[in-house]
Design an enzyme around this catalytic site. Structure first.
Site, short mmCIF file in Angstrom:
data_model
loop_
_atom_site.label_atom_id
_atom_site.label_comp_id
_atom_site.label_asym_id
_atom_site.label_seq_id
_atom_site.Cartn_x
_atom_site.Cartn_y
_atom_site.Cartn_z
N ASN A 96 0.88 -1.18 0.00
CA ASN A 96 0.00 0.00 0.00
C ASN A 96 0.92 1.23 0.00
O ASN A 96 1.54 1.53 1.01
CB ASN A 96 -0.88 -0.06 1.26
N HIS B 47 -9.35 0.91 5.40
CA HIS B 47 -8.04 1.11 6.03
C HIS B 47 -8.20 2.02 7.24
O HIS B 47 -9.02 2.94 7.23
CB HIS B 47 -7.06 1.72 5.01
N GLU C 190 -6.58 4.42 8.28
CA GLU C 190 -6.43 5.87 8.02
C GLU C 190 -7.74 6.43 7.44
O GLU C 190 -8.08 7.59 7.68
CB GLU C 190 -5.23 6.10 7.09
N SER D 95 3.77 -2.32 10.32
CA SER D 95 5.23 -2.38 10.46
C SER D 95 5.82 -3.74 10.08
O SER D 95 6.74 -4.23 10.73
CB SER D 95 5.65 -1.97 11.88
N GLY E 275 2.92 -1.22 4.31
CA GLY E 275 2.91 0.21 3.98
C GLY E 275 4.33 0.70 3.71
O GLY E 275 4.87 0.56 2.62
N GLY E 276 4.95 1.25 4.74
CA GLY E 276 6.27 1.88 4.61
C GLY E 276 7.30 1.05 3.85
O GLY E 276 8.00 1.56 2.96
N LYS F 139 0.14 4.31 -0.22
CA LYS F 139 -0.45 5.48 0.44
C LYS F 139 -0.25 6.74 -0.41
O LYS F 139 -0.29 6.67 -1.64
CB LYS F 139 0.12 5.62 1.86
N GLY G 78 2.83 2.08 10.84
CA GLY G 78 3.78 3.17 10.64
C GLY G 78 4.53 3.57 11.91
O GLY G 78 5.17 4.61 11.97
N GLU H 95 -4.97 -5.18 10.93
CA GLU H 95 -3.95 -4.15 11.12
C GLU H 95 -4.20 -3.42 12.43
O GLU H 95 -5.01 -2.49 12.48
CB GLU H 95 -3.98 -3.14 9.97
P1 PGA Z 1 3.06 0.13 7.71
O1 PGA Z 1 1.57 0.33 7.11
O2 PGA Z 1 3.61 -1.11 7.08
O3 PGA Z 1 3.81 1.37 7.28
O4 PGA Z 1 2.92 0.01 9.18
C1 PGA Z 1 0.70 -0.75 6.96
C2 PGA Z 1 -0.62 -0.28 6.39
O5 PGA Z 1 -1.06 0.81 6.74
O6 PGA Z 1 -1.25 -0.97 5.56
#
Ligand code: PGA
Length: 249
Positions: free
Chosen positions: A9, A94, A96, A212, A233-234, A11, A172, A166
């Site tokens: 993802n 998600h 967010e 993470s 994500g990251g 983002k 993050g 998640e």
């Molecule tokens: P992250 O994000 O790997 O940066 O923690 C995961 C996500 O939001 O899907």
């Protein structure tokens, strides 16, 4: 042998040239990867990335979509527009979207049903905040997010749904749930799905872990019985971190 679903993802990162460059590198370095793979660039880069990964083993994902097929919805992107670009998977609910943009379970459910109606695969994200975990309402929250999010979804459509667990406090932040903690929540998700759709459907459901995920923790997470993939994500923003995650075994 179990086939894992590893999804990236991106983002709100990557201009079109940056997205094309990352997608090209992933295409080259993941061509021999046997897992189910997906990358979700921002809307603005979907078309360009579609051109790069067409015909490869990497699916094109979107990070969100509007709740209607068309109409006066300023700023929204429709399921038909996504399909038109070659998107085959959409991430919905998600954290967010839930927490920063106030998306409710009811709104997420409308999107889930609309996506499935148009034969897009759905990654339905669920997860508790730190406060909810500390208050002991984790299971209540997960049960609500799953049952409300999937309300009205026919058993036959469930094969197009992946659940992503998640924990909000792990996204993050560099904090990962321990493989044992994550596995326990995944097992609980499966129990809820079994109540809603029966044992067989629950067994077949893919449940990704997200929060993470990194090259050095992915193998321990994936070794757990109820963990069937990762939503990253990251670490999905660089080939040097996403490739080793996708090739964890
Ligand atoms: P992250 O994000 O790997 O940066 O923690 C995961 C996500 O939001 O899907």
């Amino acid at each position: 042998m179990k086939r894992y679903f590893i999804a990236g993802n991106w983002k709100m990162y990557k201009t079109v040239p940056e997205a094309v460059s990352l997608a090209s590198e992933l295409k080259a370095r993941l061509s021999d990867c046997g897992e189910k793979l997906m990358i979700a660039p921002p809307f603005t880069a979907l078309q360009a990335v579609a051109g790069v990964i067409k015909g490869t083993n990497i699916l094109l994902g979107a990070q969100n979509m509007g709740p209607e097929e068309s109409g006066a919805h300023t700023g929204e992107v429709s399921v038909l527009m996504l399909k038109d670009l070659g998107v085959s998977v959409v991430i919905l609910g998600h954290s967010e979207r839930r927490h920063t943009y106030g998306e409710s379970d009811a709104l997420i459910n409308i999107k889930v049903r609309l996506a499935l109606k148009h034969k897009l695969e759905v990654i339905l994200c669920v997860g508790e905040t730190l406060e909810e975990r500390e208050q002991g309402v984790l299971e209540k929250v997960i049960r609500r997010q799953l049952s409300e999010g999937l309300k009205g979804v026919e058993p036959s459509a469930l094969t197009d749904v992946t659940v992503a667990y998640e924990p909000v406090w792990a996204i993050g932040t560099g904090k990962t749930a321990t493989p044992e903690d994550a596995d326990a929540v995944h097992e609980f998700c499966r129990k809820v799905i079994a109540e809603l759709y029966g044992q067989n459907a629950a067994k077949q459901l893919l449940i990704q872990y997200g929060g993470s995920v990194k090259p050095d923790n992915v193998a321990a997470l994936m070794a757990k019985q109820n963990i069937d993939g990762a939503l990253v994500g990251g670490a999905s923003l660089k080939a040097d971190t996403f490739v080793p995650i996708a090739k964890f075994r």
